[in-house]
Design a protein around this motif. Structure first.
Motif, PDB file in Angstrom:
ATOM      1  N   VAL A  25       0.855  -1.145  -0.126  1.00 52.36           N
ATOM      2  CA  VAL A  25       0.054  -0.155   0.076  1.00 52.36           C
ATOM      3  C   VAL A  25       0.845   1.269  -0.041  1.00 52.36           C
ATOM      4  N   LYS A  26       2.027   1.156   0.769  1.00 51.05           N
ATOM      5  CA  LYS A  26       2.653   2.710   0.956  1.00 51.05           C
ATOM      6  C   LYS A  26       3.554   2.558  -0.387  1.00 51.05           C
ATOM      7  N   ALA A  27       3.865   1.635  -1.230  1.00 56.29           N
ATOM      8  CA  ALA A  27       4.665   1.528  -2.531  1.00 56.29           C
ATOM      9  C   ALA A  27       3.560   2.452  -3.553  1.00 56.29           C
ATOM     10  N   ILE A  28       2.310   1.895  -3.434  1.00 54.28           N
ATOM     11  CA  ILE A  28       1.410   2.336  -4.336  1.00 54.28           C
ATOM     12  C   ILE A  28       1.259   4.016  -4.164  1.00 54.28           C
ATOM     13  N   LYS A  29       1.154   4.486  -2.874  1.00 52.53           N
ATOM     14  CA  LYS A  29       0.808   5.557  -2.517  1.00 52.53           C
ATOM     15  C   LYS A  29       1.982   6.616  -2.950  1.00 52.53           C
ATOM     16  N   VAL A  30       3.124   6.088  -2.727  1.00 47.62           N
ATOM     17  CA  VAL A  30       4.463   7.042  -2.982  1.00 47.62           C
ATOM     18  C   VAL A  30       4.885   6.991  -4.415  1.00 47.62           C
ATOM     19  N   GLY A  31       3.916   6.222  -5.226  1.00 47.92           N
ATOM     20  CA  GLY A  31       4.364   6.362  -6.814  1.00 47.92           C
ATOM     21  C   GLY A  31       4.675   5.195  -7.569  1.00 47.92           C
ATOM     22  N   ALA A  32       4.707   3.989  -6.668  1.00 49.73           N
ATOM     23  CA  ALA A  32       5.019   2.852  -7.496  1.00 49.73           C
ATOM     24  C   ALA A  32       3.864   2.445  -8.334  1.00 49.73           C
ATOM     25  N   THR A  33       3.882   1.743  -9.453  1.00 49.66           N
ATOM     26  CA  THR A  33       2.845   1.229 -10.261  1.00 49.66           C
ATOM     27  C   THR A  33       2.292  -0.153  -9.775  1.00 49.66           C
ATOM     28  N   ASP A  34       3.148  -0.938  -9.371  1.00 57.39           N
ATOM     29  CA  ASP A  34       2.687  -2.377  -8.889  1.00 57.39           C
ATOM     30  C   ASP A  34       3.771  -2.816  -7.973  1.00 57.39           C
ATOM     31  N   PHE A  35       3.414  -4.000  -7.564  1.00 56.87           N
ATOM     32  CA  PHE A  35       4.251  -4.931  -6.503  1.00 56.87           C
ATOM     33  C   PHE A  35       4.294  -6.147  -6.713  1.00 56.87           C
ATOM     34  N   ILE A  36       5.528  -6.637  -6.923  1.00 61.60           N
ATOM     35  CA  ILE A  36       5.721  -8.212  -7.170  1.00 61.60           C
ATOM     36  C   ILE A  36       6.540  -8.687  -5.737  1.00 61.60           C
ATOM     37  N   SER A  37       5.914 -10.049  -5.356  1.00 62.22           N
ATOM     38  CA  SER A  37       6.755 -10.753  -4.241  1.00 62.22           C
ATOM     39  C   SER A  37       7.696 -11.637  -4.788  1.00 62.22           C
ATOM     40  N   LYS A  38       8.569 -11.762  -4.525  1.00 56.24           N
ATOM     41  CA  LYS A  38       9.806 -13.104  -4.531  1.00 56.24           C
ATOM     42  C   LYS A  38       9.463 -13.913  -3.702  1.00 56.24           C
ATOM     43  N   PRO A  39       9.498 -15.099  -4.166  1.00 59.97           N
ATOM     44  CA  PRO A  39       9.726 -15.682  -5.782  1.00 59.97           C
ATOM     45  C   PRO A  39       8.693 -15.214  -6.195  1.00 59.97           C
ATOM     46  N   TRP A  40       8.590 -14.961  -7.613  1.00 60.48           N
ATOM     47  CA  TRP A  40       7.503 -14.460  -8.574  1.00 60.48           C
ATOM     48  C   TRP A  40       7.109 -15.548  -9.200  1.00 60.48           C
ATOM     49  N   GLU A  41       5.602 -15.334  -9.737  1.00 60.62           N
ATOM     50  CA  GLU A  41       4.883 -16.502 -10.363  1.00 60.62           C
ATOM     51  C   GLU A  41       5.061 -15.807 -11.567  1.00 60.62           C
ATOM     52  N   THR A  42       5.741 -16.628 -12.565  1.00 59.59           N
ATOM     53  CA  THR A  42       6.270 -16.116 -13.855  1.00 59.59           C
ATOM     54  C   THR A  42       4.937 -15.375 -14.869  1.00 59.59           C
ATOM     55  N   GLU A  43       3.998 -16.020 -14.670  1.00 62.01           N
ATOM     56  CA  GLU A  43       2.711 -15.491 -15.381  1.00 62.01           C
ATOM     57  C   GLU A  43       2.259 -14.132 -14.712  1.00 62.01           C
ATOM     58  N   LYS A  44       2.406 -14.205 -13.569  1.00 66.49           N
ATOM     59  CA  LYS A  44       1.847 -12.702 -12.993  1.00 66.49           C
ATOM     60  C   LYS A  44       3.037 -11.790 -13.341  1.00 66.49           C
ATOM     61  N   LEU A  45       4.285 -12.170 -13.135  1.00 65.07           N
ATOM     62  CA  LEU A  45       5.296 -11.213 -13.761  1.00 65.07           C
ATOM     63  C   LEU A  45       5.000 -10.742 -15.110  1.00 65.07           C
ATOM     64  N   LEU A  46       5.054 -11.593 -15.694  1.00 62.08           N
ATOM     65  CA  LEU A  46       4.871 -11.284 -17.349  1.00 62.08           C
ATOM     66  C   LEU A  46       3.811 -10.310 -17.712  1.00 62.08           C
ATOM     67  N   ALA A  47       2.570 -10.683 -17.055  1.00 65.33           N
ATOM     68  CA  ALA A  47       1.374  -9.925 -17.192  1.00 65.33           C
ATOM     69  C   ALA A  47       1.572  -8.398 -16.363  1.00 65.33           C
ATOM     70  N   THR A  48       2.102  -8.461 -15.417  1.00 65.65           N
ATOM     71  CA  THR A  48       2.374  -7.336 -14.899  1.00 65.65           C
ATOM     72  C   THR A  48       3.565  -6.503 -15.412  1.00 65.65           C
ATOM     73  N   LEU A  49       4.293  -6.898 -15.989  1.00 62.78           N
ATOM     74  CA  LEU A  49       5.164  -5.978 -16.897  1.00 62.78           C
ATOM     75  C   LEU A  49       4.485  -5.611 -18.361  1.00 62.78           C
ATOM     76  N   SER A  50       3.799  -6.521 -18.977  1.00 67.38           N
ATOM     77  CA  SER A  50       3.055  -6.209 -19.870  1.00 67.38           C
ATOM     78  C   SER A  50       2.098  -5.105 -19.914  1.00 67.38           C
ATOM     79  N   SER A  51       1.388  -5.063 -18.600  1.00 60.34           N
ATOM     80  CA  SER A  51       0.507  -3.926 -18.401  1.00 60.34           C
ATOM     81  C   SER A  51       1.410  -2.625 -18.135  1.00 60.34           C
ATOM     82  N   GLY A  52       2.611  -2.713 -17.347  1.00 62.75           N
ATOM     83  CA  GLY A  52       3.370  -1.604 -17.165  1.00 62.75           C
ATOM     84  C   GLY A  52       3.877  -1.089 -18.471  1.00 62.75           C
ATOM     85  N   ILE A  53       4.312  -1.815 -19.510  1.00 57.44           N
ATOM     86  CA  ILE A  53       4.775  -1.165 -20.908  1.00 57.44           C
ATOM     87  C   ILE A  53       3.590  -0.460 -21.474  1.00 57.44           C
ATOM     88  N   ARG A  54       2.479  -1.153 -21.582  1.00 59.80           N
ATOM     89  CA  ARG A  54       1.286  -0.732 -22.244  1.00 59.80           C
ATOM     90  C   ARG A  54       1.007   0.964 -21.408  1.00 59.80           C
TER      91      ARG A  54
END
Length: 166
Positions: free
Chosen positions: A111-140
């Motif tokens: 929540v703090k990350a989004i409030k201060v300007g981050a677009t999204d948040f990924i946990s490690k270890p990442w789920e590949t499908e979620k990571l790729l979808a998040t990056l794709s959304s970020g690029i768009r």
């Protein structure tokens, strides 16, 4: 529009737009794995273990998305360094798309990350499908922000042009 389909064993993700990704993490193994995973699907991937090089990469590489670890050398769990680096990135480019990642995730940090300007948040270890979808959304999102900026500049130029009829 060119659409590239990405197939990873048991995972099928559509990458509609390729982009430039900057990954900043103090763990060389994480950087190696992300570079190996993302390189075939991105226009360009740059990685660094040195947050001190953020300004250099932001100005010379001009990434569409920054994938930023929250924890570096000073403190392994608070995420404070990541918030400082996020501020530095947004000072250079207020429209930057920054996605935080950390192995020490919790709702409060997200929540703090989004409030201060981050677009999204990924946990490690990442789920590949979620990571790729998040990056794709970020690029768009990044491409849309750039397009809006260009359109605003065009509108401003048109308003300043005295030869245009009203």
């Amino acid at each position: 529009m060119h659409v590239q389909a990405v197939f990873i064993p048991f995972i099928f993700v559509r990458m509609e737009e390729k982009g430039k990704i900057l990954i900043i993490d103090d763990n060389k193994d994480v950087l190696f794995a992300l570079n190996l995973l993302l390189e075939p699907y991105m226009q360009k991937v740059k990685v660094t273990t040195q947050p001190a090089r953020i300004e250099y990469f932001m100005r010379t590489f001009q990434p569409d998305v920054v994938l930023l670890d929250m924890n570096f050398h000073r403190d392994a769990v608070s995420g404070q360094e990541g918030f400082e680096y996020l501020g530095q990135i947004l000072e250079i480019d207020p429209q930057a798309v920054v996605i935080f990642m950390t192995a020490y995730s919790d709702i409060e940090k997200a929540v703090k990350a989004i409030k201060v300007g981050a677009t999204d948040f990924i946990s490690k270890p990442w789920e590949t499908e979620k990571l790729l979808a998040t990056l794709s959304s970020g690029i768009r999102l990044s491409h849309s922000r750039k397009e809006v900026g260009c359109l605003r500049e065009q509108m401003k130029a048109m308003k300043e042009d005295d030869t245009l009829p009203e």
